[in-house]
Write a protein that holds these residues in place. Sequence first.
Motif, mmCIF file in Angstrom:
data_model
loop_
_atom_site.group_PDB
_atom_site.id
_atom_site.type_symbol
_atom_site.label_atom_id
_atom_site.label_comp_id
_atom_site.label_asym_id
_atom_site.label_seq_id
_atom_site.Cartn_x
_atom_site.Cartn_y
_atom_site.Cartn_z
ATOM 1 N N LEU A 31 23.523 -4.576 9.855
ATOM 2 C CA LEU A 31 22.251 -4.774 9.164
ATOM 3 C C LEU A 31 21.811 -3.478 8.498
ATOM 4 O O LEU A 31 22.072 -2.392 9.012
ATOM 5 N N GLN A 32 21.131 -3.599 7.374
ATOM 6 C CA GLN A 32 20.545 -2.426 6.746
ATOM 7 C C GLN A 32 19.365 -1.989 7.590
ATOM 8 O O GLN A 32 18.554 -2.817 8.008
ATOM 9 N N PRO A 33 19.222 -0.693 7.846
ATOM 10 C CA PRO A 33 18.163 -0.246 8.750
ATOM 11 C C PRO A 33 16.748 -0.533 8.241
ATOM 12 O O PRO A 33 15.865 -0.855 9.013
ATOM 13 N N ILE A 34 16.527 -0.457 6.946
ATOM 14 C CA ILE A 34 15.167 -0.634 6.423
ATOM 15 C C ILE A 34 14.788 -2.105 6.343
ATOM 16 O O ILE A 34 13.707 -2.515 6.750
ATOM 17 N N TYR A 35 15.695 -2.934 5.821
ATOM 18 C CA TYR A 35 15.369 -4.340 5.576
ATOM 19 C C TYR A 35 15.717 -5.257 6.733
ATOM 20 O O TYR A 35 15.317 -6.422 6.737
ATOM 21 N N ASN A 36 16.495 -4.771 7.687
ATOM 22 C CA ASN A 36 16.908 -5.550 8.852
ATOM 23 C C ASN A 36 17.651 -6.826 8.439
ATOM 24 O O ASN A 36 17.433 -7.890 8.993
ATOM 25 N N ARG A 37 18.492 -6.690 7.426
ATOM 26 C CA ARG A 37 19.333 -7.793 6.977
ATOM 27 C C ARG A 37 20.622 -7.214 6.396
ATOM 28 O O ARG A 37 20.659 -6.060 5.984
ATOM 29 N N PRO A 38 21.685 -8.005 6.357
ATOM 30 C CA PRO A 38 22.952 -7.474 5.848
ATOM 31 C C PRO A 38 22.927 -7.326 4.323
ATOM 32 O O PRO A 38 22.207 -8.033 3.627
ATOM 33 N N HIS A 64 19.131 -13.107 -1.236
ATOM 34 C CA HIS A 64 18.507 -13.463 0.050
ATOM 35 C C HIS A 64 17.426 -14.523 -0.110
ATOM 36 O O HIS A 64 16.462 -14.556 0.655
ATOM 37 N N THR A 65 17.574 -15.408 -1.082
ATOM 38 C CA THR A 65 16.642 -16.523 -1.231
ATOM 39 C C THR A 65 16.984 -17.621 -0.242
ATOM 40 O O THR A 65 16.098 -18.299 0.276
ATOM 41 N N VAL A 66 18.263 -17.807 0.020
ATOM 42 C CA VAL A 66 18.724 -18.786 1.001
ATOM 43 C C VAL A 66 19.608 -18.071 2.018
ATOM 44 O O VAL A 66 20.207 -17.047 1.719
ATOM 45 N N ALA A 67 19.670 -18.626 3.223
ATOM 46 C CA ALA A 67 20.454 -17.990 4.288
ATOM 47 C C ALA A 67 21.948 -18.224 4.109
ATOM 48 O O ALA A 67 22.761 -17.347 4.392
#
Length: 119
Positions: A31-38, A64-67
């Motif tokens: 995960l990206q540390p700032i956004y908490n998403r890959p 990242h509009t859809v999972a």
Amino acid sequence: MSFLLRLTSRLTGRQVGTDRFGNVYFESRRLQPIYNRPRRWAIYARGGREPTVVPPEWHAWLHHTVAEPLPEQKRYPWQQEHRPNLTGTPESYRPAGHDYVGGTRRVTGGDYEAWTPGA
């Protein structure tokens, strides 16, 4: 694409899928540390960096509009196939009067009078 980009994509990310144009999509393993998403990215089939070749189904996933990537649905006869931005190519739009189309513009009406100061 460069060999190094393909290598690092395979090592640091996982391949999520491929679209009908041959573009390959990846998602980072961490995960990206700032956004908490890959992080998500694409390697384009045509080479170079032309993001307009990404179809709408994958565009939503990249941003990242859809999972999960949207399924490619049945195309209706009235739906047009996705086309990349054609600006700067021979297939780009050229209106009547453009130099590449012949350069003849339509004649303007005779009712125009140029403004002159003090008249």
